[in-house]
Structure formats: C-alpha cells, structure tokens
Write a protein that holds these residues in place. Sequence first.
Motif, PDB file in Angstrom:
ATOM      1  N   ASN A  22       0.836  -1.349  -0.037  1.00 30.08           N
ATOM      2  CA  ASN A  22       0.038   0.058  -0.092  1.00 30.08           C
ATOM      3  C   ASN A  22       0.847   1.309  -0.018  1.00 30.08           C
ATOM      4  OD1 ASN A  22      -2.279  -1.385  -0.024  1.00 30.08           O
ATOM      5  ND2 ASN A  22      -2.985  -1.052   2.001  1.00 30.08           N
ATOM      6  N   GLY A  23       1.841   1.324   0.726  1.00 31.97           N
ATOM      7  CA  GLY A  23       2.923   2.218   0.933  1.00 31.97           C
ATOM      8  C   GLY A  23       3.414   2.716  -0.569  1.00 31.97           C
ATOM      9  N   ILE A  52       0.248   9.542  -0.531  1.00 30.47           N
ATOM     10  CA  ILE A  52      -0.725  10.720  -0.849  1.00 30.47           C
ATOM     11  C   ILE A  52      -1.317  10.943   0.529  1.00 30.47           C
ATOM     12  CG2 ILE A  52      -1.241  10.113  -3.079  1.00 30.47           C
ATOM     13  CD1 ILE A  52      -3.829   8.478  -2.223  1.00 30.47           C
ATOM     14  N   GLY A  53      -1.500   9.672   1.558  1.00 36.65           N
ATOM     15  CA  GLY A  53      -2.118  10.315   2.836  1.00 36.65           C
ATOM     16  C   GLY A  53      -3.709  10.094   2.995  1.00 36.65           C
ATOM     17  N   ILE A  54      -4.305  10.026   4.059  1.00 35.10           N
ATOM     18  CA  ILE A  54      -5.652   9.627   4.113  1.00 35.10           C
ATOM     19  C   ILE A  54      -6.407  10.832   5.057  1.00 35.10           C
ATOM     20  CG2 ILE A  54      -7.315   7.956   5.037  1.00 35.10           C
ATOM     21  CD1 ILE A  54      -5.091   5.846   4.889  1.00 35.10           C
ATOM     22  N   GLN A  59     -13.657  -1.923   1.257  1.00 34.11           N
ATOM     23  CA  GLN A  59     -13.674  -0.484   1.288  1.00 34.11           C
ATOM     24  C   GLN A  59     -12.445   0.143   0.655  1.00 34.11           C
ATOM     25  OE1 GLN A  59     -15.934   1.791   2.642  1.00 34.11           O
ATOM     26  NE2 GLN A  59     -17.407  -0.039   3.136  1.00 34.11           N
ATOM     27  N   LEU A  87     -10.973   4.154  -1.217  1.00 32.91           N
ATOM     28  CA  LEU A  87     -11.284   5.420  -1.123  1.00 32.91           C
ATOM     29  C   LEU A  87     -11.079   5.953  -2.659  1.00 32.91           C
ATOM     30  CD1 LEU A  87      -9.074   6.520   1.818  1.00 32.91           C
ATOM     31  CD2 LEU A  87     -11.729   6.127   1.894  1.00 32.91           C
ATOM     32  N   GLY A 127      -9.680  -3.783  -2.196  1.00 35.45           N
ATOM     33  CA  GLY A 127     -10.345  -3.222  -0.884  1.00 35.45           C
ATOM     34  C   GLY A 127     -10.074  -4.476   0.246  1.00 35.45           C
ATOM     35  N   ILE A 128      -9.373  -5.434  -0.103  1.00 34.80           N
ATOM     36  CA  ILE A 128      -9.319  -6.415   0.883  1.00 34.80           C
ATOM     37  C   ILE A 128      -7.940  -6.403   1.927  1.00 34.80           C
ATOM     38  CG2 ILE A 128      -9.009  -8.960   1.208  1.00 34.80           C
ATOM     39  CD1 ILE A 128     -11.152  -9.417  -0.916  1.00 34.80           C
ATOM     40  N   GLY A 129      -7.127  -5.700   1.247  1.00 32.60           N
ATOM     41  CA  GLY A 129      -5.840  -5.602   2.021  1.00 32.60           C
ATOM     42  C   GLY A 129      -5.769  -5.327   3.428  1.00 32.60           C
ATOM     43  N   LEU A 130      -6.655  -4.204   3.991  1.00 35.45           N
ATOM     44  CA  LEU A 130      -6.367  -3.721   5.372  1.00 35.45           C
ATOM     45  C   LEU A 130      -7.424  -4.650   5.998  1.00 35.45           C
ATOM     46  CD1 LEU A 130      -6.227   0.237   4.927  1.00 35.45           C
ATOM     47  CD2 LEU A 130      -4.509  -1.333   5.614  1.00 35.45           C
ATOM     48  N   PHE A 162       1.038   3.432   9.609  1.00 30.98           N
ATOM     49  CA  PHE A 162      -0.001   2.270  10.298  1.00 30.98           C
ATOM     50  C   PHE A 162       0.624   1.872  11.366  1.00 30.98           C
ATOM     51  CE2 PHE A 162      -1.602   2.548   5.957  1.00 30.98           C
ATOM     52  CZ  PHE A 162      -3.006   2.234   6.214  1.00 30.98           C
TER      53      PHE A 162
HETATM   54  P1  ADP Z   1      -6.833  -1.677  -1.832  1.00 28.20           P
HETATM   55  O1  ADP Z   1      -5.537  -1.406  -1.564  1.00 28.20           O
HETATM   56  O2  ADP Z   1      -7.050  -3.016  -2.768  1.00 28.20           O
HETATM   57  O3  ADP Z   1      -7.648  -0.668  -2.261  1.00 28.20           O
HETATM   58  P2  ADP Z   1      -6.945  -1.571   1.048  1.00 28.20           P
HETATM   59  O4  ADP Z   1      -7.821  -2.529   1.855  1.00 28.20           O
HETATM   60  O5  ADP Z   1      -5.569  -2.311   1.127  1.00 28.20           O
HETATM   61  O6  ADP Z   1      -7.625  -2.013  -0.463  1.00 28.20           O
HETATM   62  O7  ADP Z   1      -6.996  -0.104   1.206  1.00 28.20           O
HETATM   63  C1  ADP Z   1      -8.237   0.188   1.270  1.00 28.20           C
HETATM   64  C2  ADP Z   1      -8.114   1.949   1.117  1.00 28.20           C
HETATM   65  O8  ADP Z   1      -7.518   2.533   2.046  1.00 28.20           O
HETATM   66  C3  ADP Z   1      -7.496   1.856  -0.121  1.00 28.20           C
HETATM   67  O9  ADP Z   1      -8.211   2.053  -1.203  1.00 28.20           O
HETATM   68  C4  ADP Z   1      -6.877   3.184  -0.156  1.00 28.20           C
HETATM   69  O10 ADP Z   1      -7.790   4.368  -0.441  1.00 28.20           O
HETATM   70  C5  ADP Z   1      -6.711   3.547   1.401  1.00 28.20           C
HETATM   71  N1  ADP Z   1      -5.091   3.174   1.716  1.00 28.20           N
HETATM   72  C6  ADP Z   1      -4.822   2.268   2.162  1.00 28.20           C
HETATM   73  N2  ADP Z   1      -3.440   2.335   2.283  1.00 28.20           N
HETATM   74  C7  ADP Z   1      -2.758   3.474   1.890  1.00 28.20           C
HETATM   75  C8  ADP Z   1      -1.740   4.425   1.989  1.00 28.20           C
HETATM   76  N3  ADP Z   1      -0.710   3.883   2.277  1.00 28.20           N
HETATM   77  N4  ADP Z   1      -1.918   5.648   1.678  1.00 28.20           N
HETATM   78  C9  ADP Z   1      -2.945   6.115   1.394  1.00 28.20           C
HETATM   79  N5  ADP Z   1      -4.259   5.599   1.175  1.00 28.20           N
HETATM   80  C10 ADP Z   1      -4.203   4.171   1.788  1.00 28.20           C
END
Ligand code: ADP
Length: 666
Positions: free
Chosen positions: A565-566, A598-600, A613, A615, A625-628, A654
């Motif tokens: 993700n990073g 990019i940040g959240i 979920q 973004l 949207g399964i990773g987290l 994180f």
């Molecule tokens: P995916 O990566 O398949 O979209 P994740 O469950 O891994 O699904 O992530 C969910 C959402 O969280 C992502 O779609 C992204 O919008 C946001 N996200 C996850 N990790 C990051 C990150 N390191 N920086 C910014 N946004 C992140």
Amino acid sequence: MPASEHMPILGKRKSITQRILFPLVALIVLSNLVVLSIIMGQLDQQLLDATEQDLINESELQAVQFRANMAELIRDLRFVTGTPPIQGLIRAERHRGVDPSDGSSEAEWVARLGVIFSEMLKAKPQNVQIRFIRANGLELIRVDRYGPNGAIQRVSQNKLQDKSASKYLSETLNLDSGQVYLSDIELNREFGEIVEPLQPVIRAATPVYNADGDLFGIVIINHNLQSTFDALKSIAGVDHQFVIANGRGEYLAHPEAERRFAFEYGRSSNISQDFPATQRLLDNPQLEVVNGKVNANAKALVYSLRSIAYNPEDSTDRLILATSHDFQDALAIKERVLSKIYLFLLFVLLMSGVLAIYVSRRIAGPIIAMRNTLNRDGLATQSEDLPIQDGGELGELARVFDNLLQELSRKQALLATEVAERKGAELELRVNNQKLKVAYKELEQFTYIASHDLQEPLRTVQSLVEMFEENYGSEMDEQAKTFLGFIKESTMRMTALIRGLLDYGRLGSESDLTEVDCQALVNAVCVDLGLRLEEVGGRVEYKDLPVITGKKTELRLLFQNLISNGLKFRRPDVPPKIVIAAERGLDCWQFSIRDNGIGIAPEHFQHIFMIFQRLHGRDEYEGSGIGLAHCKKVVELHGGEIWVESQLNVGTAFYFSLRDTRDEQA
Ligand code: ADP
C-alpha cells in the motif's frame, strides 16, 4: 474457616489470663522472697539484740535487789548500834560498871542488848550472828542462830572469843562514827572451820565511840547471803545460766558445786576463764555492764556481765553477776518464727494466685465472650451477644466491634448483591459469546460456501466467454469485442474478489504459532517486491526488528499488504520511502510502518479497515479493498490492535501491536 487454621498464629501469643497471671504471681513471689530475705537477714541480729536486752534487764533487777539487800543490812546494823543499851554500856563503863542515869549495871545493859540482838535475829532470818566486840578485841556479847536445831542463842560468857587479831576488827576500828565496814563474802566458819551446809556470809560492822570520841567497840552482824543469792537466781530466766563472782572474779555462786568458793579450799575458779570480758569490768570500776557473745563448750552463749558496787564506804567492793543464754535456744525461736512466716507466705501466695485468676478472668471474660461470639457466627453476629452496655474500655471495645460488625454486614450484603449481578452479567455474556461464536462459524461457513459456490458459475461464464471468443471472434465487430473484453475483465475481478473473500475466511485457521524473526520476514517481503521497488524508485528502511511468536504466513501477509500500500498510494512526483520500526511495550511489540504517500483524510481512518472499502476508483489505484481487512484480522489473531495516523499529501503511518506470548508459553 475452621478454628484449627488459626491455631498456629494464636499459639505464639499468650492469653490475657496468662499475661496477667504470670507477671502478678512472679511479682508476689519476688516481693515475698525479698521480704523473707530481709527478715532472715535481720532475724539473727534482732534475736541477739533481744536476748541481750533480756539479760541486761534481768541483771539490772538483780543489781537493784542486791543493793536493796545490802542497804537493809546496813540499816539493821545502824539500828542495833543506835539502841539505848549501847549508850548504857558506855555510861556504865565510864562509871565503874554502873550507869549513873538509871543505876543499871554493865551486865544488865549487856542482857538488854542481848534481847535486842535476839529480836533482830528473829525478825531478820538472813542475819545469823550479831556481836558487840570491845575495842580491845574481846567479844562482849554474841547472839547467833547456831543453837540446837538452829535456835537463836546468846553465847555463854566462857565461849566468847578474843577477836583482836581479826581483820574486820582492825578495819572497823579505823572508821569514823557512822561509817560501815563490809567484809569480803566468805564461807561461814566457826573456830576456823567451814560450817556445813555452806553459808556465804558477809560481815557488816560499825565502830562505836564514847562521848569523848574514844573508840569503845564495834557492832558486827554476820549476814547469810544464801537466800539473797537464791533470790537473784530466781530473777534470772529459767533457761538462763546465772553465776556470781566477787570483786576478784572468784566464783561465789555457780551451778557446779566445786567452782563455788574454790578459793576457800585453795583452788582457783575465776569468771574471767569463762567470760574473758569480765576483765574489762574488773579493770574499770566505772564500767557497769558488758554484753557479748562467747563460744564456750561448743556452745554460743549470749551474756550480760554486771558489776555491782554495793559498799558505800569502799567503791572497789563489788559483785560480778553473769547471766547467759545459749544462743541455739534463741535460734529455736527463730525456727518457729520462720516456719510461721513460711506458712504465711504460702498462704499469701495462694491467695494472690486466686486473686490474680479472679482479676484476669474479670478482665478477660468479656473479651473471650466477644471472641466466642465472633468465632461462632462469623460476621453475622447479633449486637446483643456483645457487652455493648458495659462501661469502661470493654464496653467501648464492644461498641466499636458492634459498629464494625454492622458495617461489615452491610458491606457483605452489598457485595453479595454485586456478586449476584456480576454472575448474571457473566452468564449473559457467556450465552452471547456462544451465540456469537455460532453466528461467526455460520458466517464463516456461509462465506466459504457462498464464495466456493459462486466460483462455479463464474468459471462457467469464463469458459463460455473463451469459447465464444474462439468460435465467433472473427465474426465480431469492434464493439462486440470491447463488450466481451469488459465481461472477461469483470469475471476476472469477480474471481479475484471471491478468492480474497475465501482467503479472508481461511486466515489463521490452518497455521500454528512459531518463532518469527520479523527482520528476516520483512527482508523476504522486500525481496519479493524487489521488481516493484525498482520500478517506482522506492526504498524500505528497517532495522533490529524483533523475534516474536506468531503465525508466520499471516504476519508475512500483514507486512506485505502494508508495504505494498505504501508503494501503491505514493505521490506521483515523490519516490516512495517506507520506514518500519518496532518498540517494546509492556506485554507486546508495537510496530509502525510509515510512508510519504498521498495520505488519508481523518474521516476515513475507521472504515478503511472494513472489507471491500476503498477510497479511490480502480482507474486511479487498482485494488480490491481487502488488504487492510486482512491486516486487521491478522493483528487481532495475535491479540493486538491496528490503527492509522495520516496527513493528506504528507504521508501515512500504520501502527499495530502484536502480543508477545513467548513469556506466557515459557
Ligand atoms: P486496496 O489497496 O485494494 O484498495 P486496501 O484495503 O488495501 O484496499 O485499502 C483500502 C483503501 O485504503 C485503499 O483503497 C486506499 O484508499 C486506502 N489506503 C490504504 N493504504 C493507503 C496508503 N498507504 N496511503 C493512502 N491510502 C491508503
């Protein structure tokens, strides 16, 4: 709790009764011993003093008696000397045998004098002989009690003696008118022979002068001292020894016959041999009394010596009296006194023991009663069992106990209610937990079955699309081909989603806990992602990551998702940099994975961990949207938590904690 469980603690301490009884009895025993030792220490001296005083009193009385006796003798002498026949005789002699005053002859006056002498002897049995001796030494008249059967007799003319050589005559003739000569005390003799039975005799004589002051003769009385000696002896106590000696220390009265008047028989028996202290009396006429203790014949004698000067004319004439007492006899009294004291002390001891028991029971009784009450019913004790009405400290103690008990009972009741409530809540929780488990299991099964069953028609659709493409690909126009491409892509995404869902369901169910070296694990993930890193010019920094206990495959997935993700959510113009660190917590390790992407936005912090979920659109950032969601499940499988901190266009961190179960397992 059974009473026996208290015993070892209570056993070490003494009961109140013992605490009072032992010191009290010890105090009494000690004070008795002190009193006894004081009495013992002083008793001997006191007995000695008392015995001595006794003896002194006796000899004082004896001295008074003896002096009175001598005074009487002198009075008797003066009396007979002053009687008219003496003057009649003087007058008759001066006038050639006839008294001119009444014409009485010398013989008549002698006869009258004889009557007076006889009367005197009758009246005074101790006077044994009265004589008138002329200055030339010839006896003029002698009356004595040596007649037949001790009858008083006037000795006949022819038996009168010449006493001119006698000492008493010359001594008396040297005296002035009215003076009295007292002889030594000797045994009575007749014609030089000692008269039997022995008679200790003293002679009292006084000179008689005529009107011209010429010596005319002497009147002399022989006085038997035996009854006086007997009287002195009777004054002495029955168990006292009593002896009399003269001014030279020679015995005049002694229990042993051969020691009496030994000097009369040419022997010597002196009081100084028995009582050496007599010498002090003999040497010093002023000294009247000497007391002391002497050892004689293996006996300790307490004695009192008294010197009695009885002659008004010659102060050297004296009588020595010695009264003594065997000190052993005195000590016998001590034994009697002591045995009585012992009995008394024993009695005191017993009484004080009884008193101590009584007092300690009085004090300990209510406390023991309170203890029994507390022991019997535990905390559910009624106030009426405690002596709360009592005055003093005990009543106060009981009231404090009572308040305490009531407070405890109240708290006990509260506690019971609380326990009941908690038990109810716990039961409810357990039931709910059970329901939850069942529901979770069902859900898991449902997910599995659903995703498994969904794969079937999907595979059919995929096969049909492939067959359709093979058979009719040449006949399809561009639009049909585009639609078919959409269908293929959708089915592939669907497959990926279903696989993700299946993976999610299976997570953690098949792996065991092992030692996981996180440093090595992250290293391996970075190797896997090597191509990607190169593509995007990214860099991952980490060092000294710990070894923990966990599920290795799941943990690898966790690190891989977060690192990916990073890299994925990087800023277009900024090469991604990811820093991984770990910190030791109390019972866990806390990891952080920080990027510069990019940040959240804060409003998304919570739901990004929910499954599916996202973004961003797929055209922006690919993903399912399964990773987290996976990450959250892995962390929770390890008893930890995951959360995020982030700032838009700066970066995201994180955090997750993993419980360190290594100590628990050891
Ligand atoms: P995916 O990566 O398949 O979209 P994740 O469950 O891994 O699904 O992530 C969910 C959402 O969280 C992502 O779609 C992204 O919008 C946001 N996200 C996850 N990790 C990051 C990150 N390191 N920086 C910014 N946004 C992140």
